[in-house]
Scaffold this active site. Structure first.
Site, PDB file in Angstrom:
ATOM      1  N   ASP A 157      10.330  18.798 -23.345  1.00 29.58           N
ATOM      2  CA  ASP A 157      11.525  18.489 -24.135  1.00 29.58           C
ATOM      3  C   ASP A 157      11.237  18.630 -25.630  1.00 29.58           C
ATOM      4  OD1 ASP A 157      14.089  17.602 -24.640  1.00 29.58           O
ATOM      5  OD2 ASP A 157      13.868  15.710 -23.568  1.00 29.58           O
TER       6      ASP A 157
ATOM      7  N   ASP B 209      22.660  18.529 -21.723  1.00 27.26           N
ATOM      8  CA  ASP B 209      22.689  17.125 -21.304  1.00 27.26           C
ATOM      9  C   ASP B 209      24.042  16.772 -20.714  1.00 27.26           C
ATOM     10  OD1 ASP B 209      20.146  16.531 -21.897  1.00 27.26           O
ATOM     11  OD2 ASP B 209      20.545  15.500 -23.783  1.00 27.26           O
TER      12      ASP B 209
HETATM   13  C1  DGJ Z   1      16.850  14.948 -23.807  1.00 28.26           C
HETATM   14  C2  DGJ Z   1      16.952  15.703 -22.517  1.00 28.26           C
HETATM   15  O1  DGJ Z   1      17.871  16.733 -22.644  1.00 28.26           O
HETATM   16  C3  DGJ Z   1      17.327  14.740 -21.400  1.00 28.26           C
HETATM   17  O2  DGJ Z   1      17.486  15.448 -20.202  1.00 28.26           O
HETATM   18  C4  DGJ Z   1      16.268  13.698 -21.277  1.00 28.26           C
HETATM   19  O3  DGJ Z   1      15.071  14.260 -20.851  1.00 28.26           O
HETATM   20  C5  DGJ Z   1      16.094  12.975 -22.600  1.00 28.26           C
HETATM   21  N1  DGJ Z   1      15.869  13.900 -23.683  1.00 28.26           N
HETATM   22  C6  DGJ Z   1      14.957  12.007 -22.536  1.00 28.26           C
HETATM   23  O4  DGJ Z   1      14.718  11.427 -23.745  1.00 28.26           O
END
Ligand code: DGJ
Length: 723
Positions: free
Chosen positions: A472, A542
């Site tokens: 990430d 997300d």
């Molecule tokens: C952002 C990501 O896009 C989410 O799927 C998740 O992993 C969060 N970060 C966790 O902090």
């Protein structure tokens, strides 16, 4: 077959699909002649006349200005008053460059691009134009690769300082492509967090249109690609040209239309925060840009990009393999979990057929929310008292693979790492260290920081049975400065950051070839061809709401095939929109990507859990087609209430069709879906209805079905060829 036909001063590179032609003007300036459908031969006079240039071959800069000449790699300062593709500053502070071709070389295959992600493949030929600016002592090589199976050209440029003084590159784009008219629509993908890559189409007009990023990453807001389509071009018909950068950092993608309505398309590293000092003898390589051409609409253009991704970019054991159906605990628990809770979710997941359990954020340091611990990559014993291996073993004993989340490029000011190394982040002395999501960015231009990041991840992968990594990256650059770079090299930081990141990723994927890596950046903030070289799938967004996902996945598919897109079923009401959508709709939409779940399956009703079981069985049976088949967009959510798309297996014997309607409307007909990509001579049995139709019928008359009931309703059909 790929040929380079050299007739006089015309260089004509072509494969079975496209031609790319260059004319070497007197004095060695490479003029752009043509990029489009394959032609037998090219007479430069047509283009010379069009631009009002002398057709007797006597080109001189007094007689006819470079300002009216389509060029392969236009420079700044030699009479072309438009924006050039590169700028070089020499020791006296002046900036003008005059590169002339000194050698034409053709090589089999494709030369490597040191330190950068790059397309690869044996069925390729590369044209190299060696150019020289005698005054500057600058050597540049323009590289054009054609693959046999792609209607396109891969471009990049290398610079070498052959003088005894430093030279400074102030701009070094990867691509400049000139088109003789401006009768095009420009399509770009722009958006924001949770609504990434909205498809925006507008006509080209005089002046400049540009999308860019200075965020240190491709960004949630703009994608590093642009597409030109004739105003009459649709999904299925008409001309389209697409260009995409194989890079993940700051970029500029622009089209300039001049007073004669010719167009210049440019793509490369954003030069607002870029410069690169080339000491004598040093070289610089631009990232590469993929350019593709289609006469069969946006569908044909996407097919070229998808072939690039599938055959020439994705590596490793998962490149062509079924991707495991995963369950990620993020929306199920957020930071609030312990081993027992995780195992409970995993047990149910295993029972319904899930194959991989992913532990997301919050397992390390003392991270109960997003304020702390990035950089402290040791397990949080409060949540996992017996450690990661114990949890991973527990997950494995359920028959599931085990995956883990990292955000290795970041550092929380509240962390042991920051206390020990406050200068390891990107910062400017004396300026406030502006936080994004309460965190700062590690300075990956530094080798010590690269080493730390590599070992932070590698040590955990080496000492725990981990099958998957979600990588990430959750904030943008600000106050861009490095504690180690000298003043004259500070503008190198954004690109050095990318080179540092790529170097670490390369080491990791080489050392852990069995680990499946998924890239993520606050959702789809780094969805680009650069990351795809290291990580065969990317978390799309997300936003897991099925209707929002229709838009996001539809536009993402312009460049990326389904196997590149992470797409999961989540709980309702949806955590990003509050919308309630049926489980069937969530499943149908997510199925056209790397399928998974983002919820606690224990909270589902018996009916929904049965639906999940059926979805998983279906995806397992169809996933080769769903992931690696030919993808076709049928109805656009950007144009109305409906979304439809389909994938057809490579042998055309199986297909999956998905239709989703956003809003229920009474007394309306369902659309007759005219399918694409089937074999018109075959008959197809539709599994869900038992009916059989010929491929020709399905593609001409269309597929008819009863309109599903309710808001956010969806249907999906499986077609099997019958003898
Ligand atoms: C952002 C990501 O896009 C989410 O799927 C998740 O992993 C969060 N970060 C966790 O902090």
């Amino acid at each position: 077959m790929i040929e380079l036909i050299q007739t006089g001063d015309v260089l004509h590179l072509r494969n079975a699909h496209v031609s790319y032609a260059i004319y070497l003007l007197e004095g060695g300036i490479p003029m752009h002649l043509y990029f489009g459908a394959r032609v037998d031969s090219i007479n430069p006079n047509a283009v010379l006349r069009h631009y009002d240039l002398p057709t007797d071959g006597h080109f001189s800069m007094q007689g006819c200005s470079l300002d009216h000449t389509p060029q392969e790699y236009p420079s700044y300062g030699m009479g072309d008053l438009r924006e050039g593709a590169f700028t070089v500053r020499r020791f006296d502070g002046t900036r003008s460059a005059d590169l002339r071709v000194v050698k034409v070389e053709v090589v089999e295959g494709k030369p490597a691009l040191p330190g950068l992600p790059a397309t690869f493949g044996d069925n390729a030929r590369t044209l190299l134009l060696h150019m020289q600016d005698a005054l500057l002592g600058l050597h540049a090589v323009l590289s054009y690769t054609m693959f046999e199976d792609v209607a396109g050209v891969i471009r990049s440029v290398s610079f070498q300082n052959e003088s005894d003084q430093p030279l400074v590159l102030e701009r070094a784009y990867s691509l400049s492509l000139e088109l003789p008219d401006s009768r095009w629509d420009l399509i770009t993908l722009s958006g924001a967090w949770s609504r990434e890559r909205e498809m925006i189409r507008r006509p080209l007009t005089m002046g400049e249109m540009r999308v860019s990023s200075l965020k240190g990453a491709t960004s949630l807001h703009n994608s590093n690609m642009l597409f030109l389509a004739r105003p009459e071009t649709t999904e299925a018909q008409g001309e389209a040209i697409g260009a995409a950068l194989v890079y993940s950092g700051n970029f500029t993608a622009a089209v300039h239309v001049d007073s004669h309505r010719t167009s210049r398309m440019m793509l490369g590293i954003n030069d607002v925060d870029f410069s690169w000092t080339l000491a004598p003898g040093e070289a610089f390589h631009t990232p590469e840009a993929v350019t593709v051409y289609s006469r069969t609409g946006l569908d044909g253009m996407s097919a070229q990009f998808h072939t690039i991704c599938r055959e020439h970019l994705v590596r490793g054991q998962y490149a062509h393999a079924p991707r495991p159906i995963l369950l990620n605990n993020w929306e199920a628990t957020y930071f609030n979990f312990n081993e027992e809770k995780l195992l409970k979710i995993a047990e149910t997941a295993a029972k319904v057929g899930v194959e991989l359990f992913v532990l997301d954020d919050g397992w390390f340091g003392h991270r109960d929310d997003d304020h702390t611990s990035l950089g402290d990559w040791f397990v949080d014993k409060r949540k996992l008292p017996d450690g990661l291996t114990h949890l991973a073993d527990g997950i494995h004993s359920l028959g599931l693979k085990f995956g883990l989340w990292f955000e290795p490029e970041m550092i929380s000011p509240k962390s042991e790492l920051y206390a020990a190394h406050p200068d390891w982040c990107i910062h400017i002395d004396g300026r406030e260290r502006i936080e994004g999501r309460n965190q700062l960015i590690l300075d990956l231009s530094r080798e010590d920081v690269q080493d730390f990041m590599y070992h932070a991840v590698a040590d955990i992968l080496a000492s725990n049975p981990i099958d998957y990594v979600k990588w990430d990256m959750n904030r943008n650059f600000s106050n861009v400065g490095s504690a180690l770079l000298p003043p004259e090299r500070q503008k190198e930081l954004p690109h050095r950051y990318m080179l540092g990141l790529y170097a670490v990723l390369e080491k990791l994927v080489q050392r852990f070839p069995n680990v499946l890596f998924e890239s993520c950046s606050s959702g789809g903030g780094r969805f680009d061809l650069g990351m795809l070289y290291y990580m065969p799938q990317t978390w799309c967004s997300d936003n897991t709401d099925a209707l929002c996902r229709c838009r996001i996945q539809y536009s993402t598919s312009l460049v990326f095939p389904p196997f590149a897109m992470g797409s999961h079923v989540s709980a309702v009401p949806n955590h990003q929109t509050g919308r309630i959508t049926p489980i069937s709709t969530r499943g149908n939409v997510a199925m056209s990507g790397c399928f998974g779940y983002e919820l606690d399956l224990n909270s589902l009703s018996e009916d929904d859990l049965n639906a999940v079981r059926e979805q998983i069985t279906r995806v397992k049976a169809l996933r080769t087609t769903l992931l690696y088949g030919d993808f076709h967009r049928l109805l656009s959510p950007y144009e109305g209430n409906d979304t439809a798309w389909m994938t057809v297996s490579r042998d055309k014997r199986e297909a999956v069709v998905m239709y989703t309607r956003a809003q229920a409307l009474s007394f309306t007909y369902a659309p007759l879906l005219t399918l694409r990509g089937l074999d018109e001579t075959l008959s197809y049995r539709i599994e869900e209805t038992g009916e059989t139709y010929s491929g020709a019928e399905l593609m001409q008359l269309g597929l008819a079905f009863p309109l599903p009931w309710g808001d956010a309703a969806s249907v999906s059909f499986t077609l099997h060829a019958v003898e």
